[in-house]
Design a protein around this motif. Structure first.
Motif, PDB file in Angstrom:
ATOM      1  N   SER A 215      12.869  32.726  43.395  1.00 36.15           N
ATOM      2  CA  SER A 215      12.445  33.430  44.607  1.00 36.15           C
ATOM      3  C   SER A 215      11.616  34.653  44.224  1.00 36.15           C
ATOM      4  CB  SER A 215      13.644  33.864  45.449  1.00 36.15           C
ATOM      5  OG  SER A 215      14.403  34.839  44.761  1.00 36.15           O
TER       6      SER A 215
ATOM      7  N   THR B 128       3.211  38.471  47.712  1.00 37.62           N
ATOM      8  CA  THR B 128       4.275  38.310  46.733  1.00 37.62           C
ATOM      9  C   THR B 128       3.802  38.088  45.317  1.00 37.62           C
ATOM     10  OG1 THR B 128       4.429  35.981  47.260  1.00 37.62           O
ATOM     11  CG2 THR B 128       5.943  37.443  48.401  1.00 37.62           C
TER      12      THR B 128
ATOM     13  N   THR C  63      10.836  38.323  46.199  1.00 38.23           N
ATOM     14  CA  THR C  63      11.134  39.156  47.361  1.00 38.23           C
ATOM     15  C   THR C  63      10.217  40.369  47.341  1.00 38.23           C
ATOM     16  OG1 THR C  63      13.431  38.439  47.349  1.00 38.23           O
ATOM     17  CG2 THR C  63      12.930  40.429  48.598  1.00 38.23           C
TER      18      THR C  63
ATOM     19  N   THR D 146      10.914  37.106  51.757  1.00 37.35           N
ATOM     20  CA  THR D 146      11.384  36.368  50.593  1.00 37.35           C
ATOM     21  C   THR D 146      10.726  34.998  50.580  1.00 37.35           C
ATOM     22  OG1 THR D 146      13.495  37.519  50.555  1.00 37.35           O
ATOM     23  CG2 THR D 146      13.398  35.418  49.396  1.00 37.35           C
ATOM     24  N   TYR D 147      10.150  34.667  49.448  1.00 37.82           N
ATOM     25  CA  TYR D 147       9.562  33.347  49.229  1.00 37.82           C
ATOM     26  C   TYR D 147      10.498  32.598  48.287  1.00 37.82           C
ATOM     27  CZ  TYR D 147       6.643  29.688  47.271  1.00 37.82           C
ATOM     28  OH  TYR D 147       6.160  28.476  46.854  1.00 37.82           O
ATOM     29  N   ASN D 148      10.978  31.452  48.703  1.00 38.30           N
ATOM     30  CA  ASN D 148      11.792  30.604  47.845  1.00 38.30           C
ATOM     31  C   ASN D 148      10.870  29.656  47.108  1.00 38.30           C
ATOM     32  OD1 ASN D 148      14.383  31.660  48.530  1.00 38.30           O
ATOM     33  ND2 ASN D 148      14.173  30.654  50.503  1.00 38.30           N
ATOM     34  N   GLY D 149      10.900  29.729  45.776  1.00 39.57           N
ATOM     35  CA  GLY D 149      10.013  28.931  44.950  1.00 39.57           C
ATOM     36  C   GLY D 149      10.203  27.438  45.152  1.00 39.57           C
TER      37      GLY D 149
ATOM     38  N   TYR E 277      10.969  39.481  41.185  1.00 33.77           N
ATOM     39  CA  TYR E 277      10.741  38.083  40.782  1.00 33.77           C
ATOM     40  C   TYR E 277      12.042  37.567  40.192  1.00 33.77           C
ATOM     41  CZ  TYR E 277       5.897  39.568  41.073  1.00 33.77           C
ATOM     42  OH  TYR E 277       4.709  40.085  41.499  1.00 33.77           O
ATOM     43  N   ASP E 278      12.621  36.560  40.793  1.00 34.32           N
ATOM     44  CA  ASP E 278      13.840  35.936  40.296  1.00 34.32           C
ATOM     45  C   ASP E 278      13.441  34.584  39.690  1.00 34.32           C
ATOM     46  OD1 ASP E 278      16.364  34.901  39.789  1.00 34.32           O
ATOM     47  OD2 ASP E 278      17.127  35.323  41.813  1.00 34.32           O
TER      48      ASP E 278
END
Length: 139
Positions: free
Chosen positions: A47, A3, A49, A62-65, A135-136
């Protein structure tokens, strides 16, 4: 985890204020003005994704920050990212309100407000498929 692909696209052997784009153009950092200037500053990772598309199938992660994860676009043209305990420094250039280049890798700015930044990158992986990363970021 793949990611961090765009934010840690490549390490430089020396620290300078320029970056070479994928098409071989050497860019000097210019402080963005107007709408593109909203990119500047410190953003928390909401996040990230990743879609590794191969064999005709999407493989989405998906990685949640966490509170510690961030991306900071500095006035020096350096992007400091802290992600999963690792600090990385890259060069960046804001090309417009919809385009950014990070260590020579162009990406699209999908959303840019005072409190939200969404960066999207898609790279082909040879004849096998492609990788998309979104990248969110939030303030």
């Amino acid at each position: 985890m793949a990611t961090t692909l765009l934010f840690t696209a490549c390490k430089k052997d020396k620290e300078d204020d320029s970056t070479t784009t994928d098409d071989g153009v050497n860019e000097e950092f210019v402080m963005p003005t107007g709408e593109p200037a909203k990119v500047m500053g410190k953003w928390q990772v909401a996040s990230i994704t990743t879609n590794n598309h191969f064999a005709g199938v999407d493989h989405i992660e998906t990685y949640n920050g966490t509170a510690a994860d961030y991306a900071e676009f500095k006035n020096s043209g350096k992007l400091h990212t802290f992600f999963q305990g690792v600090l990385d420094v890259s060069n960046f250039t804001v090309r417009s309100a919809t385009q950014i280049t990070i260590d020579g890798d162009p990406a699209d700015i999908k959303v840019l407000t005072d409190s939200k930044l969404v960066i999207y990158d898609k790279d082909k992986t040879g004849t096998f498929g492609f990788t998309e990363i979104t990248y969110d970021l939030k303030k």
